[in-house]
Design an enzyme around this catalytic site. Structure first.
Site, PDB file in Angstrom:
ATOM      1  N   GLU A 148     -85.673 -27.471 -44.385  1.00  0.00           N
ATOM      2  CA  GLU A 148     -85.486 -26.376 -44.798  1.00  0.00           C
ATOM      3  C   GLU A 148     -85.552 -26.347 -46.208  1.00  0.00           C
ATOM      4  O   GLU A 148     -84.987 -26.874 -46.764  1.00  0.00           O
ATOM      5  CB  GLU A 148     -83.945 -24.729 -44.889  1.00  0.00           C
ATOM      6  CG  GLU A 148     -83.824 -24.204 -43.161  1.00  0.00           C
ATOM      7  CD  GLU A 148     -82.936 -23.626 -42.768  1.00  0.00           C
ATOM      8  OE1 GLU A 148     -82.047 -23.441 -43.921  1.00  0.00           O
ATOM      9  OE2 GLU A 148     -82.464 -23.523 -41.467  1.00  0.00           O
ATOM     10  N   ARG A 174     -76.813 -22.950 -38.014  1.00  0.00           N
ATOM     11  CA  ARG A 174     -77.649 -23.903 -38.110  1.00  0.00           C
ATOM     12  C   ARG A 174     -78.853 -24.617 -37.468  1.00  0.00           C
ATOM     13  O   ARG A 174     -77.913 -25.099 -36.695  1.00  0.00           O
ATOM     14  CB  ARG A 174     -76.119 -25.084 -39.186  1.00  0.00           C
ATOM     15  CG  ARG A 174     -76.010 -23.993 -40.181  1.00  0.00           C
ATOM     16  CD  ARG A 174     -76.184 -23.550 -41.423  1.00  0.00           C
ATOM     17  NE  ARG A 174     -75.176 -23.734 -42.258  1.00  0.00           N
ATOM     18  CZ  ARG A 174     -75.338 -22.098 -42.885  1.00  0.00           C
ATOM     19  NH1 ARG A 174     -75.988 -20.989 -41.761  1.00  0.00           N
ATOM     20  NH2 ARG A 174     -74.682 -21.554 -43.549  1.00  0.00           N
ATOM     21  N   HIS A 210     -85.150 -18.168 -40.923  1.00  0.00           N
ATOM     22  CA  HIS A 210     -83.363 -18.477 -41.593  1.00  0.00           C
ATOM     23  C   HIS A 210     -83.171 -17.554 -42.517  1.00  0.00           C
ATOM     24  O   HIS A 210     -82.514 -16.551 -43.799  1.00  0.00           O
ATOM     25  CB  HIS A 210     -82.868 -19.261 -42.233  1.00  0.00           C
ATOM     26  CG  HIS A 210     -81.646 -19.433 -42.967  1.00  0.00           C
ATOM     27  ND1 HIS A 210     -80.763 -21.585 -42.206  1.00  0.00           N
ATOM     28  CD2 HIS A 210     -80.636 -19.050 -42.298  1.00  0.00           C
ATOM     29  CE1 HIS A 210     -79.458 -20.635 -42.433  1.00  0.00           C
ATOM     30  NE2 HIS A 210     -79.169 -19.842 -42.499  1.00  0.00           N
TER      31      HIS A 210
END
Length: 307
Positions: free
Chosen positions: A262, A233, A281
Site C-alpha cells: 500500500e 490486512r 484501505h
C-alpha cells in the site's frame, strides 16, 4: 532540538482537534501526509518524542533508538502490525492501540463489500451507465440462509457478526482468543470455515503465523463460488492465488479494502477484474472514526505517560 514541552510525534499530517485538545501539555510534531520510515527516524532524532501516535508508515527499532525519551507508541486504530513490538518490548516502550474505536466504520465497510459482491453492485452500475439492461440475464446471490465464516472475533468481527445475523445468515467464527461469544456465533476451526462458508470475511491482525492465510491450498478447500471480503490486512491473502481462484470460478467475487503493498501499485493484476471490488484501505476512515481513533490514541498514550 527538543522543545520545552515534551513532544508527541504523529506519523501523519493531522490529528482530530478533539485529540489535540487533550495534548495541551505537549508539543505535537507532524510527519506529513506520506511519511517514510526514514522520515520517522529523522524526526525522532530531531525531536526525541516521549510518544508516537502511529497513523501511517512503520515504526521500527531505528526510530526507537533515535528517541531515547520514547515511552509509548500509540496506534491510531486497532492494527499494530506496522510497529515492531519485539523491539519496543526490548526497550521498555509500551505499545497501545485504539481497539474498537473504528469498529463500526470497518464493520460497515465489510458489509458494504459483502453486499457489493453478492449483488454485483459495481459491474451492474457500469453496465447500466453503458446503456445495458441485464434484468433478464442476471442473478444475484441472496445472503439470507447462507453461511458467513469470520476469521477474527474482536470488536470489528463481532460487530460484523451481529449485522450478518440480523440478515438471517448463519455465522461461523474462528478466534482462539475470543471468549463469551454471543449465541448467534458458532465457534469453529478454520477447516470448518473453509468447508462450510458461502462467504468469508477477515477481521484478524496480521502475524507471522497467519500471513497468506488465504492461499492456493486454503482457497481450494473452500466451497466453489465462495465470496471473500478483507477489511483487515492485505498480507492475510496470497493475491496471486486469489486472482487465479477468481479467474477459475472457485471464488465468485472478492471485496478488498487492504493489500499486500500500500498504496496499491499501478498497474496491478487486480485492475480490470470485474469480480473484485476495491477500496483504498478506507474502512476505518470516516469523520466519526477519525475523532474516535484520535482521541483513543491520545488517551491511551497519556495513560501510559501519567502512570
Amino acid at each position: 532540538m527538543s522543545a520545552e514541552k515534551p513532544v508527541f510525534l504523529v506519523t501523519a499530517a493531522d490529528l482530530a482537534p478533539q485529540a489535540l485538545a487533550l495534548l495541551g501539555d505537549y508539543t505535537v510534531v507532524y510527519a506529513g501526509k506520506t511519511p517514510t520510515e526514514e522520515d520517522i527516524v529523522a524526526l525522532c532524532r530531531a525531536h526525541d518524542p516521549v510518544a508516537i501516535i502511529v497513523r501511517y508508515s512503520k515504526v521500527g527499532a531505528a526510530a526507537m533508538d533515535a528517541a531515547p525519551s520514547l515511552k509509548v507508541i500509540s496506534k491510531h486504530g486497532s492494527g499494530t502490525d506496522t510497529i515492531d513490538k519485539a523491539a519496543a518490548a526490548a526497550r521498555d516502550i509500551e505499545v497501545v492501540a485504539a481497539v474498537g474505536a473504528n469498529a463500526a466504520a470497518v464493520a460497515e465497510q465489510a458489509l458494504a463489500l459483502l453486499l457489493a459482491c453478492a449483488k454485483s453492485v459495481v459491474p451492474l452500475n457500469q453496465r447500466m451507465h453503458a446503456g445495458h439492461w441485464d434484468k433478464a440475464t442476471h442473478k444475484s446471490i441472496e445472503l439470507e440462509g447462507r453461511t458467513i465464516g469470520l476469521v477474527g472475533l474482536g470488536a470489528i468481527g463481532l460487530r460484523f457478526a451481529k449485522m450478518a445475523d440480523a440478515m438471517g445468515m448463519r455465522v461461523l467464527g474462528f478466534d482462539p482468543y475470543a471468549k463469551n461469544l454471543p449465541a448467534y456465533v458458532q465457534p469453529v476451526d478454520l477447516a470448518t470455515i473453509w468447508r462450510e462458508a458461502d462467504a468469508i470475511s477477515l477481521h484478524c491482525p496480521l502475524t507471522a503465523d497467519n500471513a497468506r492465510l488465504l492461499n492456493a491450498q486454503t482457497l481450494a478447500a473452500c466451497k466453489k463460488g465462495v465470496l471473500i471480503v478483507n477489511t483487515a490486512r492485505g498480507g492475510l491473502i496470497d493475491e496471486t492465488a486469489l486472482l487465479s481462484s477468481i479467474q477459475s470460478g472457485q471464488v465468485a467475487a472478492a471485496g478488498l479494502d487492504s493489500f499486500a503493498v500500500e498504496p496499491m501499485t499501478a498497474p496491478h493484476p487486480f485492475h480490470g477484474e470485474a469480480r473484485i471490488t476495491l477500496s483504498p484501505h478506507i474502512g476505518g476512515v470516516t469523520a466519526d472514526a477519525y475523532v474516535k481513533m484520535g482521541m483513543a490514541a491520545a488517551q491511551n498514550a497519556l495513560a501510559v505517560l501519567h502512570r
